[in-house]
Design a protein around this motif. Structure first.
Motif, short mmCIF file in Angstrom:
data_model
loop_
_atom_site.label_atom_id
_atom_site.label_comp_id
_atom_site.label_asym_id
_atom_site.label_seq_id
_atom_site.Cartn_x
_atom_site.Cartn_y
_atom_site.Cartn_z
N PRO A 234 0.85 -1.21 0.00
CA PRO A 234 0.00 0.00 0.00
C PRO A 234 0.88 1.24 0.00
O PRO A 234 1.90 1.27 0.68
CB PRO A 234 -0.75 -0.10 1.33
CG PRO A 234 -0.57 -1.48 1.83
CD PRO A 234 0.69 -2.01 1.21
N ARG A 235 0.50 2.22 -0.81
CA ARG A 235 1.34 3.42 -0.86
C ARG A 235 0.55 4.72 -0.73
O ARG A 235 1.11 5.80 -0.63
CB ARG A 235 2.15 3.43 -2.15
CG ARG A 235 1.27 3.49 -3.39
CD ARG A 235 2.08 3.61 -4.64
NE ARG A 235 2.34 2.28 -5.19
CZ ARG A 235 2.97 2.09 -6.34
NH1 ARG A 235 3.45 3.11 -7.00
NH2 ARG A 235 3.12 0.89 -6.83
N GLY A 236 -0.79 4.61 -0.81
CA GLY A 236 -1.63 5.82 -0.68
C GLY A 236 -1.53 6.69 -1.91
O GLY A 236 -1.07 6.26 -2.97
N VAL A 237 -1.96 7.92 -1.77
CA VAL A 237 -1.95 8.84 -2.92
C VAL A 237 -0.51 9.17 -3.29
O VAL A 237 0.41 9.00 -2.48
CB VAL A 237 -2.74 10.13 -2.60
CG1 VAL A 237 -4.21 9.84 -2.43
CG2 VAL A 237 -2.17 10.85 -1.37
N ALA A 238 -0.31 9.67 -4.54
CA ALA A 238 1.05 9.93 -5.01
C ALA A 238 1.67 11.15 -4.33
O ALA A 238 2.87 11.17 -4.05
CB ALA A 238 1.02 10.12 -6.53
N GLY A 239 0.86 12.16 -4.07
CA GLY A 239 1.42 13.38 -3.48
C GLY A 239 0.39 14.09 -2.61
O GLY A 239 -0.80 14.07 -2.90
N ARG A 240 0.90 14.70 -1.52
CA ARG A 240 -0.04 15.43 -0.64
C ARG A 240 0.74 16.43 0.18
O ARG A 240 1.78 16.12 0.76
CB ARG A 240 -0.76 14.46 0.28
CG ARG A 240 -1.70 15.16 1.25
CD ARG A 240 -2.38 14.18 2.18
NE ARG A 240 -3.36 13.37 1.48
CZ ARG A 240 -3.80 12.20 1.95
NH1 ARG A 240 -3.31 11.70 3.06
NH2 ARG A 240 -4.71 11.52 1.28
N ASN A 241 0.21 17.64 0.20
CA ASN A 241 0.83 18.68 1.03
C ASN A 241 -0.28 19.58 1.55
O ASN A 241 -1.38 19.59 1.01
CB ASN A 241 1.83 19.48 0.18
CG ASN A 241 2.72 20.38 1.01
OD1 ASN A 241 2.78 20.27 2.23
ND2 ASN A 241 3.41 21.30 0.35
N SER A 242 0.03 20.34 2.59
CA SER A 242 -0.97 21.20 3.20
C SER A 242 -0.77 22.65 2.73
O SER A 242 0.33 23.20 2.87
CB SER A 242 -0.81 21.12 4.72
OG SER A 242 -1.68 22.01 5.36
N ASP A 243 -1.81 23.23 2.19
CA ASP A 243 -1.78 24.67 1.86
C ASP A 243 -2.19 25.42 3.13
O ASP A 243 -3.32 25.28 3.60
CB ASP A 243 -2.76 24.96 0.71
CG ASP A 243 -2.73 26.43 0.29
OD1 ASP A 243 -2.56 27.30 1.17
OD2 ASP A 243 -2.90 26.70 -0.91
N ASN A 244 -1.28 26.20 3.67
CA ASN A 244 -1.53 26.83 4.97
C ASN A 244 -1.98 28.29 4.88
O ASN A 244 -1.95 29.00 5.88
CB ASN A 244 -0.27 26.69 5.84
CG ASN A 244 -0.11 25.27 6.35
OD1 ASN A 244 -1.01 24.45 6.20
ND2 ASN A 244 1.02 24.97 6.95
N THR A 245 -2.40 28.69 3.70
CA THR A 245 -2.83 30.09 3.53
C THR A 245 -3.94 30.44 4.53
O THR A 245 -3.89 31.48 5.21
CB THR A 245 -3.36 30.31 2.09
OG1 THR A 245 -2.39 29.81 1.19
CG2 THR A 245 -3.64 31.78 1.83
N PHE A 246 -4.93 29.56 4.65
CA PHE A 246 -6.09 29.88 5.47
C PHE A 246 -5.74 29.93 6.97
O PHE A 246 -6.08 30.88 7.67
CB PHE A 246 -7.20 28.86 5.19
CG PHE A 246 -8.48 29.12 5.95
CD1 PHE A 246 -9.10 30.36 5.91
CD2 PHE A 246 -9.07 28.11 6.71
CE1 PHE A 246 -10.27 30.60 6.62
CE2 PHE A 246 -10.24 28.34 7.42
CZ PHE A 246 -10.84 29.59 7.38
N ILE A 247 -5.02 28.93 7.44
CA ILE A 247 -4.71 28.91 8.88
C ILE A 247 -3.83 30.11 9.25
O ILE A 247 -4.00 30.73 10.31
CB ILE A 247 -4.09 27.56 9.33
CG1 ILE A 247 -4.07 27.47 10.86
CG2 ILE A 247 -2.68 27.33 8.79
CD1 ILE A 247 -3.78 26.09 11.41
N LYS A 248 -2.92 30.49 8.36
CA LYS A 248 -2.05 31.64 8.66
C LYS A 248 -2.88 32.93 8.69
O LYS A 248 -2.67 33.79 9.52
CB LYS A 248 -0.95 31.76 7.59
CG LYS A 248 0.17 30.75 7.81
CD LYS A 248 1.40 31.06 6.99
CE LYS A 248 1.16 30.73 5.53
NZ LYS A 248 2.34 30.89 4.69
N GLN A 249 -3.83 32.98 7.77
CA GLN A 249 -4.68 34.18 7.71
C GLN A 249 -5.53 34.31 8.98
O GLN A 249 -5.65 35.38 9.54
CB GLN A 249 -5.57 34.02 6.47
CG GLN A 249 -6.51 35.15 6.16
CD GLN A 249 -7.58 34.65 5.18
OE1 GLN A 249 -7.30 33.91 4.23
NE2 GLN A 249 -8.82 35.03 5.44
N VAL A 250 -6.07 33.20 9.46
CA VAL A 250 -6.99 33.27 10.61
C VAL A 250 -6.23 33.31 11.93
O VAL A 250 -6.60 34.05 12.83
CB VAL A 250 -7.97 32.07 10.61
CG1 VAL A 250 -8.94 32.17 11.77
CG2 VAL A 250 -8.73 32.02 9.32
#
Ligand code: NAD
Length: 355
Positions: A301-317
């Protein structure tokens, strides 16, 4: 289509933070994040913490002295009513989960966690709980956006149109919606964080539910110990992820739970430092002071090929985001797993994952 955003009347009135003598319920407290959260709350001076998990108490990863610790299955409605009694804040971290090896194989177990949140939130609402936290996951995101190792980071609106990870991801997405509707229709203040791969000491490191950082540390430690200088990597090693250190996760939970701008609004909680599994192996090798031959298991099992977090919203709030680099956070993690490995070899009790 944008993500459903629902803010009930609860958003209008300010709710003070729980006082030191208010009762706080943490579910999944026998596991990795729940156990760490209980310890943190206790260190911060909260005197009335109720910790609940279905695992028998001797198998909890951490137990904090002075905390009420209950062994109880929260997929049962009556148990949920008992667990929330007198609680002011509820942190729901209970779920049947694990790394890719577990969630790809045991989709029914993952889906059945829906019972926990469904019963717990109803009980919390009836008991007059003031704030309710739900631990969602990056697995709630549309898998079609994660087919390339260099895909763009995921922002909150990417959960819809929905095509979540089978089993585990759909359970998270549905439970998020349950939280949102309890806010919209009934005014319960709910808070939803989408965690991206959490790692650190006191996590699962063996037994089939461990996630990539712990599994790779363990494999490096094993290779050093046995002298078999080879490491088996699941997939081709090019898969990418971001990894969040446990202390950042705890900071984020606290900030999100007490930010009224985030009521019923799912938010990413992860780092935006994307690395490949091959890079993760190199970091673990550097900590262990060893170089290993790499063997790739393309059937695993390897899961999805790529994943990252876009932190624009958390930084804004929040004006904040998790920042511990993996090179830093993996050091105490590796050392802790090394000690666990030695303890197990010596026949001493270690953190175990028994269900
Ligand atoms: P964990 O497996 O260490 O802890 C979860 C705990 O929930 C376990 O101790 C388990 O016994 C308990 N549990 C399961 N079913 C239960 C039930 N019916 N009643 C009572 N307790 C029950 O996992 P974790 O890493 O601490 O994850 C905590 C939460 O964060 C989970 O909701 C998980 O889905 C979410 N999450 C974790 C990660 C991560 O990387 N660790 C990533 C995304 C989301």
């Amino acid at each position: 289509m944008s993500q459903p955003k629902t803010r009930g009347e609860a958003g209008a009135a300010k709710t003070p933070r729980a006082g030191k003598d208010d009762l706080i319920l943490v579910t999944g407290a026998g596991g990795f994040i729940g156990g760490a959260l209980v310890r943190r709350l206790h260190e911060r001076g909260f005197n009335r913490i109720r910790a609940v998990d279905k695992k028998p108490l001797p198998h909890w990863y951490q137990r904090t002295p002075g905390v009420e610790s209950w062994c109880m299955d929260l997929s049962d409605e009556a148990n949920c009513r008992a667990a929330v009694r007198d609680a002011v804040e509820v942190y729901n971290l209970a779920a049947d989960m694990g790394g890719m090896g577990f969630i790809e194989r045991f989709r029914i177990e993952c889906l059945r966690s829906v019972l926990i949140n469904t019963h717990l939130i109803e009980a919390a609402y009836r008991a007059g709980v003031q704030r309710y936290f739900f631990s969602s996951s990056a697995c709630a995101y549309n898998v079609k956006l994660q087919e390339d190792p260099n895909c763009r980071a995921l922002k909150e609106s990417d959960a819809y149109p929905a095509m979540a990870e089978r089993g585990y991801g759909w359970e998270k997405l549905f439970s998020e919606m349950v939280c949102q509707e309890y806010t919209a229709e009934r005014g319960l203040k709910t808070y939803i964080a989408r965690f991206h791969n959490v790692y650190g000491p006191w996590g699962t490191w063996d037994g089939g539910r461990e996630k990539a950082p712990a599994a790779i540390c363990r494999k490096v430690i094993e290779a050093k110990d046995t002298g078999n200088k080879e490491i088996v990597i699941w997939g081709d090693g090019h898969q990418t992820r971001s990894f969040m250190y446990i202390e950042d996760c705890l900071d984020g939970i606290d900030r999100i739970m007490h930010c009224d701008k985030l009521i019923a609004t799912p938010v990413n909680l992860g780092t935006s430092e994307m690395i490949s599994i091959n890079d993760l192996v190199s970091i673990a090798e550097a900590i262990g002071g060893v170089r290993l031959r790499r063997k790739y298991d393309l059937e695993a099992p390897r899961g999805v090929a790529g994943r990252n977090s876009d932190n624009t919203f958390i930084k804004q709030v929040l004006g904040w985001e998790p920042r511990t680099p993996i090179r830093k956070g993996l050091v105490p993690t590796y050392r802790w797993i090394e000690q666990q490995y030695r303890d197990r070899k010596a026949g001493r009790q270690t953190v175990r994952d028994i269900y």
